[in-house]
Design an enzyme around this catalytic site. Structure first.
Site, PDB file in Angstrom:
ATOM      1  N   TYR A  67       0.827  -1.220   0.000  1.00  0.00           N
ATOM      2  CA  TYR A  67       0.000   0.000   0.000  1.00  0.00           C
ATOM      3  C   TYR A  67       0.855   1.261   0.000  1.00  0.00           C
ATOM      4  O   TYR A  67       0.657   2.170  -0.817  1.00  0.00           O
ATOM      5  CB  TYR A  67      -0.915  -0.052   1.229  1.00  0.00           C
ATOM      6  CG  TYR A  67      -1.739   1.181   1.468  1.00  0.00           C
ATOM      7  CD1 TYR A  67      -2.962   1.363   0.821  1.00  0.00           C
ATOM      8  CD2 TYR A  67      -1.315   2.167   2.354  1.00  0.00           C
ATOM      9  CE1 TYR A  67      -3.727   2.506   1.054  1.00  0.00           C
ATOM     10  CE2 TYR A  67      -2.068   3.304   2.593  1.00  0.00           C
ATOM     11  CZ  TYR A  67      -3.275   3.464   1.943  1.00  0.00           C
ATOM     12  OH  TYR A  67      -4.029   4.592   2.180  1.00  0.00           O
ATOM     13  N   ASP A  92       0.932   6.725  10.719  1.00  0.00           N
ATOM     14  CA  ASP A  92       1.901   5.655  11.021  1.00  0.00           C
ATOM     15  C   ASP A  92       3.289   5.969  10.466  1.00  0.00           C
ATOM     16  O   ASP A  92       4.278   5.355  10.857  1.00  0.00           O
ATOM     17  CB  ASP A  92       1.400   4.309  10.469  1.00  0.00           C
ATOM     18  CG  ASP A  92       1.083   4.402   8.993  1.00  0.00           C
ATOM     19  OD1 ASP A  92       2.007   4.260   8.178  1.00  0.00           O
ATOM     20  OD2 ASP A  92      -0.092   4.631   8.644  1.00  0.00           O
ATOM     21  N   ASP A 161      -3.687   9.754   2.596  1.00  0.00           N
ATOM     22  CA  ASP A 161      -3.643   8.399   3.164  1.00  0.00           C
ATOM     23  C   ASP A 161      -4.688   8.318   4.260  1.00  0.00           C
ATOM     24  O   ASP A 161      -4.383   8.386   5.445  1.00  0.00           O
ATOM     25  CB  ASP A 161      -2.230   8.143   3.720  1.00  0.00           C
ATOM     26  CG  ASP A 161      -2.132   6.771   4.377  1.00  0.00           C
ATOM     27  OD1 ASP A 161      -3.025   5.940   4.149  1.00  0.00           O
ATOM     28  OD2 ASP A 161      -1.167   6.552   5.134  1.00  0.00           O
ATOM     29  N   SER A 163      -8.297   6.887   6.305  1.00  0.00           N
ATOM     30  CA  SER A 163      -9.068   5.695   6.642  1.00  0.00           C
ATOM     31  C   SER A 163     -10.305   5.695   5.723  1.00  0.00           C
ATOM     32  O   SER A 163     -10.351   6.430   4.734  1.00  0.00           O
ATOM     33  CB  SER A 163      -9.425   5.702   8.133  1.00  0.00           C
ATOM     34  OG  SER A 163      -9.908   6.971   8.494  1.00  0.00           O
ATOM     35  N   TYR A 229      -6.370  -6.071   3.614  1.00  0.00           N
ATOM     36  CA  TYR A 229      -7.548  -5.234   3.429  1.00  0.00           C
ATOM     37  C   TYR A 229      -8.621  -6.143   2.840  1.00  0.00           C
ATOM     38  O   TYR A 229      -8.310  -7.110   2.128  1.00  0.00           O
ATOM     39  CB  TYR A 229      -7.267  -4.047   2.492  1.00  0.00           C
ATOM     40  CG  TYR A 229      -6.362  -2.983   3.094  1.00  0.00           C
ATOM     41  CD1 TYR A 229      -6.390  -2.701   4.462  1.00  0.00           C
ATOM     42  CD2 TYR A 229      -5.490  -2.245   2.303  1.00  0.00           C
ATOM     43  CE1 TYR A 229      -5.563  -1.738   5.017  1.00  0.00           C
ATOM     44  CE2 TYR A 229      -4.656  -1.260   2.856  1.00  0.00           C
ATOM     45  CZ  TYR A 229      -4.697  -1.023   4.205  1.00  0.00           C
ATOM     46  OH  TYR A 229      -3.883  -0.070   4.754  1.00  0.00           O
TER      47      TYR A 229
HETATM   48  N1  SPM Z   1      -0.497   4.218   6.092  1.00  0.00           N
HETATM   49  C1  SPM Z   1      -1.465   3.203   6.189  1.00  0.00           C
HETATM   50  C2  SPM Z   1      -2.798   3.750   6.549  1.00  0.00           C
HETATM   51  C3  SPM Z   1      -3.877   3.000   5.870  1.00  0.00           C
HETATM   52  N2  SPM Z   1      -4.882   3.817   5.302  1.00  0.00           N
HETATM   53  C4  SPM Z   1      -5.912   3.111   4.588  1.00  0.00           C
HETATM   54  C5  SPM Z   1      -6.676   2.207   5.444  1.00  0.00           C
HETATM   55  C6  SPM Z   1      -7.889   1.633   4.774  1.00  0.00           C
HETATM   56  C7  SPM Z   1      -8.550   0.642   5.665  1.00  0.00           C
HETATM   57  N3  SPM Z   1      -9.725   0.071   5.107  1.00  0.00           N
HETATM   58  C8  SPM Z   1      -9.566  -0.645   3.916  1.00  0.00           C
HETATM   59  C9  SPM Z   1     -10.855  -0.960   3.301  1.00  0.00           C
HETATM   60  C10 SPM Z   1     -10.637  -1.367   1.890  1.00  0.00           C
HETATM   61  N4  SPM Z   1     -11.798  -1.388   1.147  1.00  0.00           N
END
Ligand code: SPM
Length: 283
Positions: A67, A92, A161, A163, A229
């Site tokens: 990612y 992070d 980046d 959530s 994920y």
């Molecule tokens: N640096 C890492 C942080 C992560 N950010 C993204 C998190 C996404 C979490 N949910 C994923 C759902 C996928 N459909």
């Protein structure tokens, strides 16, 4: 949090109903409530440390590179000379770690709303928190959607980046946010965001692409394989004012290439090729 089995963390969410990803853990090291969200950190059996916000997995040490590398290197290698980079979210530190691999970058701002996420990463996940140690990094604890209003035509690349679009991350998926962000970009700037799974969240990805189409002459979605994920995949949305994000204009030097585990020039280009049904995100 709902536990299916004792000693297992199970990720249940209305955004992906009827399917749950579960990881076996050895220790539950952190369980705290910040001003913004619940923060948990687990030592898992097979995936190293795992950061969880509001019961949703944010990263595991085992596969976070997939990612963080794609979110960072797809936009940065699409730009001929990125000097000023902004990361929104990313507490992070993993995206910062990747941005710092670009020697041409002079200034890296991070805007994270929740200082507690940074504190937990610094204490428990040094492999990503190392990103904060680069001397080009300036940490801003603020709401990203407010922070960018203060910057005009300043950034070459902005990486969001975030959530998921539930809880603190919701404001980072609106047209208003991306319009403001566009004004913070230089006239040849590029943005990249956490654009969810084209497989599981087709409507969310479609609405992100609709916003990008309205704001950027060049846009696209690059898919990323990642086991922890939901559905084993996620994607990054790219919006660009000048450069073709599907074809990198720089390549990693030998030293950088040795440090990368996922990104290559070929993977960059291939990530934009979706299965036939996935093309619906552009309709
Ligand atoms: N640096 C890492 C942080 C992560 N950010 C993204 C998190 C996404 C979490 N949910 C994923 C759902 C996928 N459909």
């Amino acid at each position: 949090m709902t536990k299916i089995l004792s000693g297992w963390f199970s990720e249940l969410c209305d955004m992906w109903p009827g399917i749950a990803l579960s990881l076996k853990y050895k220790k539950h090291l952190v369980n705290k409530q910040s001003k913004f969200q619940k923060i948990d950190l687990y030592e898992t059996e097979n995936f190293g440390k795992m950061l969880v916000l509001d019961d949703i997995i944010q990263l595991t040490e085992q596969d976070e590179f997939a990612y963080q590398e794609m979110m960072t290197h797809v936009p940065l290698f699409s730009h001929p000379n990125p000097e000023n980079v902004l990361v929104i979210g990313g507490g992070d530190g993993g995206i910062l770690r990747e941005v710092a691999k670009h020697k041409c970058v002079k200034n890296i701002d991070i805007c994270e709303i929740d200082e507690e996420v940074i504190n937990v990463a610094r204490e428990f996940i040094p492999s990503t928190a190392i990103g904060f140690e680069d001397e080009r990094v300036t940490i801003n604890i603020a709401d990203g959607s407010e922070f960018i209003k203060e910057r005009q035509k300043f950034y070459d690349v902005i990486i969001v980046d975030s959530s998921d679009p539930i809880g603190p991350g919701e404001a980072l998926f609106t047209k208003e946010f991306y319009s403001t962000m566009k004004t913070a970009l230089k006239c040849d700037g590029i943005i990249a965001n956490q654009a969810e799974s084209f497989f599981l969240h087709t409507d969310v990805v479609k609405s992100i692409m609709t916003i990008f189409r309205q704001l950027f002459p060049i846009f696209g979605y690059a898919a990323i394989f990642i086991p922890t994920y939901p559905g084993g995949n996620i994607g990054t949305g790219l919006g660009s004012l000048k450069y073709d994000v599907r074809k990198p204009c720089r390549t990693p030097d030998e030293e950088t290439a040795k440090q990368l585990k996922y990104y290559t020039t070929e993977v960059h280009q291939a990530a934009f090729v979706l299965p036939k049904f996935g093309e619906v995100i552009y309709e």
